[in-house]
Design a protein around this motif. Structure first.
Motif, PDB file in Angstrom:
ATOM      1  N   LYS A  95      -5.966  -2.854   2.464  1.00  0.00           N
ATOM      2  CA  LYS A  95      -5.188  -1.841   1.757  1.00  0.00           C
ATOM      3  C   LYS A  95      -5.986  -0.563   1.576  1.00  0.00           C
ATOM      4  N   SER A 123       2.213   2.508  -3.300  1.00  0.00           N
ATOM      5  CA  SER A 123       1.273   3.142  -4.223  1.00  0.00           C
ATOM      6  C   SER A 123       1.525   4.640  -4.319  1.00  0.00           C
ATOM      7  N   LEU A 177      -4.508   3.053   2.472  1.00  0.00           N
ATOM      8  CA  LEU A 177      -4.515   4.174   1.529  1.00  0.00           C
ATOM      9  C   LEU A 177      -5.155   5.408   2.145  1.00  0.00           C
ATOM     10  N   CYS A 185       4.479  -0.967 -10.428  1.00  0.00           N
ATOM     11  CA  CYS A 185       3.782   0.282 -10.759  1.00  0.00           C
ATOM     12  C   CYS A 185       3.930   0.550 -12.249  1.00  0.00           C
ATOM     13  N   ASP A 234      -5.226  -5.279  -6.520  1.00  0.00           N
ATOM     14  CA  ASP A 234      -4.736  -6.344  -5.636  1.00  0.00           C
ATOM     15  C   ASP A 234      -5.335  -7.635  -6.191  1.00  0.00           C
ATOM     16  N   ALA A 293       0.832  -1.207   0.000  1.00  0.00           N
ATOM     17  CA  ALA A 293       0.000   0.000   0.000  1.00  0.00           C
ATOM     18  C   ALA A 293       0.864   1.253   0.000  1.00  0.00           C
ATOM     19  N   LEU A 302      -5.535   0.767  -7.966  1.00  0.00           N
ATOM     20  CA  LEU A 302      -4.829  -0.309  -7.286  1.00  0.00           C
ATOM     21  C   LEU A 302      -5.516  -1.626  -7.613  1.00  0.00           C
ATOM     22  N   LEU A 326      -1.139   0.368  -9.923  1.00  0.00           N
ATOM     23  CA  LEU A 326      -0.329  -0.459  -9.039  1.00  0.00           C
ATOM     24  C   LEU A 326      -0.879  -1.876  -9.059  1.00  0.00           C
ATOM     25  N   TYR A 327      -0.047  -2.804  -9.518  1.00  0.00           N
ATOM     26  CA  TYR A 327      -0.442  -4.213  -9.630  1.00  0.00           C
ATOM     27  C   TYR A 327       0.214  -4.988  -8.492  1.00  0.00           C
ATOM     28  N   LEU A 332      -4.942   7.061  -9.496  1.00  0.00           N
ATOM     29  CA  LEU A 332      -4.342   5.789  -9.117  1.00  0.00           C
ATOM     30  C   LEU A 332      -5.402   4.700  -9.129  1.00  0.00           C
ATOM     31  N   ILE A 365       4.858  -6.396  -6.278  1.00  0.00           N
ATOM     32  CA  ILE A 365       4.312  -5.050  -6.465  1.00  0.00           C
ATOM     33  C   ILE A 365       4.950  -4.421  -7.695  1.00  0.00           C
ATOM     34  N   ASP A 412      -9.682   1.369  -5.627  1.00  0.00           N
ATOM     35  CA  ASP A 412      -9.196   0.061  -5.162  1.00  0.00           C
ATOM     36  C   ASP A 412     -10.120  -0.969  -5.794  1.00  0.00           C
TER      37      ASP A 412
END
Length: 426
Positions: free
Chosen positions: A240, A222, A244, A422, A304, A219, A302, A353-354, A300, A420, A232
């Motif tokens: 997460k 990110s 965040l 980006c 997950d 997190a 994210l 963000l993977y 952003l 992680i 998210d």
């Protein structure tokens, strides 16, 4: 229950898990419901025996020369708890509800057998078909994933500092984690369990949240900033999402969504306890597109991503014995679909963000490389730039040697396994 009866119960539960291919938590819950005479300490002890047996299932069976639940439990008492033959013999007396006494063959195996000559999957305690997928460090990585996981907490910046949390939990011997600036780690109790946090004011009032240090770092990397618009996309229980919100100081907006609305349910109480005010929940509503208004708006996104969960085997040791090649293939396809969907929500300067809790390259670096190959407008952010951007340059040491992104693992950093990466527009 006597200690021997607890061992017998653990063997019974393992039989249920093996014969019916059930998650350990479900089998333990049903055992408790059908044996109401067992108290909470009994159930906890039985669960601990079961999970220890699952951690070292392959090596325990090799040691004892059999793959029965009894053999695996006996082997785990040696491998995980270093119990002597006399101690185990006392537990397996055959009296009352204790297991039958050890045979001569079992006694010999317990004292004399070794892992010499065992194949990699036995030495590392993982399914044989994953030997190549886990890479050249498969044995060492498998052993690290077979250990018990520590109890990690994240300080909620909305409620106080890490020092405040350390002071509040000093009686539990809390220590600062080595990598996460917000992390705390609690030692195990003598029976291998974590403390009861539900009775701790620091937890009840939202100063700390249970979250593995690796998840905290995911997190953090990110680089979510106050005022940003953040999605998210696979929020699950919200761990997460909460992290965040704290990074963003409750400013800006986080949209928490998940394809399975049931996974979002725990987040409601967690948001309230943590004092989070900048999260909008977007659960699925039939066939409606609940995220349509976010197209092209997010700074952003994210992801997950759903994955095999190989990085979480310390906490879910039964999961490693249930994973199949077909499930890996399914997750790879699902991840690609989610990444494709995520792109549509990014604005012109947005970043993606993977994250996975997997240690398999096919779900991690290879997945990102496939994405970049089909999306030439995107590039990966270097591990050094990701770490420097969040004021933690030392995290660049975890740059993956297999491709873009960073890798965390219990072998390299003492965390659960995480990947992680980006991605941003060129």
């Amino acid at each position: 229950m006597t200690p021997g009866a607890r061992i017998a119960a653990a063997i019974e539960v393992l039989d249920e898990i093996d014969n019916r291919h059930r998650p350990a938590s479900d089998a333990l819950k049903d055992w408790g419901l059908s044996h109401r005479f067992a108290g909470s300490k009994d159930r906890a002890a039985i669960g601990s025996f079961v999970f220890d047996a699952l951690r070292c299932k392959a090596s325990a069976a090799w040691i004892m020369g059999a793959e029965t639940s009894r053999a695996i439990v006996l082997g785990s008492l040696r491998e995980m708890r270093q119990m002597s033959l006399s101690e185990v013999s006392a537990l397996c007396s055959g009296e009352g509800h204790a297991p039958p006494p050890l045979s001569e063959a079992e006694q010999h195996a317990y004292t004399e057998a070794t892992l010499e000559g065992a194949p990699p999957h036995v030495l590392g305690d993982f399914p044989e078909w994953l030997t190549m997928a886990l890479g050249e460090d498969a044995i060492a990585l498998g052993r690290a994933l077979a250990d018990r996981a520590p109890v990690d907490l994240r300080t909620n910046r909305l409620k106080g500092t890490r020092q405040k949390a350390l002071t509040a939990l000093a009686h539990l011997h809390a220590e600062a984690t080595p990598l996460s600036p917000d992390g705390l780690r609690l030692p195990f109790t003598p029976d291998g369990r974590g403390p009861a946090l539900s009775a701790e004011p620091a937890y009840v009032k939202g100063l700390v949240e249970v979250q593995d240090e690796g998840s905290q770092l995911a997190a953090l990397l990110s680089n979510a900033k106050p005022g940003e618009q953040v999605l998210d996309l696979c929020a699950g229980g919200g761990g997460k999402t909460l992290a965040l919100a704290a990074l963003m100081q409750n400013k800006g907006q986080i949209y928490a969504s998940d394809s399975d609305g049931r996974r979002l349910m725990p987040i409601f109480k967690r948001l309230e306890r943590a004092g989070v005010r900048n999260v909008q929940l977007r659960p699925p509503k039939g066939g409606a597109d609940v995220l349509a208004d976010l197209a092209g708006r997010c700074d952003l996104v994210l992801v997950d991503a759903p994955c095999t969960g190989t990085g979480t085997w310390r906490r879910n040791p039964d999961a490693k014995w249930r994973i199949r090649p077909s499930s890996l293939e399914h997750h790879i396809d699902e991840q690609a679909e989610i990444l494709e969907k995520a792109v549509s929500y990014l604005n012109d300067k947005g970043r993606l963000l993977y994250i996975t809790c997997s240690l398999l390259r096919d779900e991690n670096e290879a997945q990102v490389e496939r994405f970049l190959a089909s999306h030439p407008a995107f590039e990966s952010v270097s591990a050094e730039d990701m770490a420097t951007a969040v004021g933690q340059p030392e995290l660049a040491a975890f740059a993956s040697s297999l491709g873009p992104g960073l890798r965390l693992s219990p072998l390299a950093g003492g965390t659960d396994g995480f990947y992680i990466a980006c991605l941003r527009r060129r």
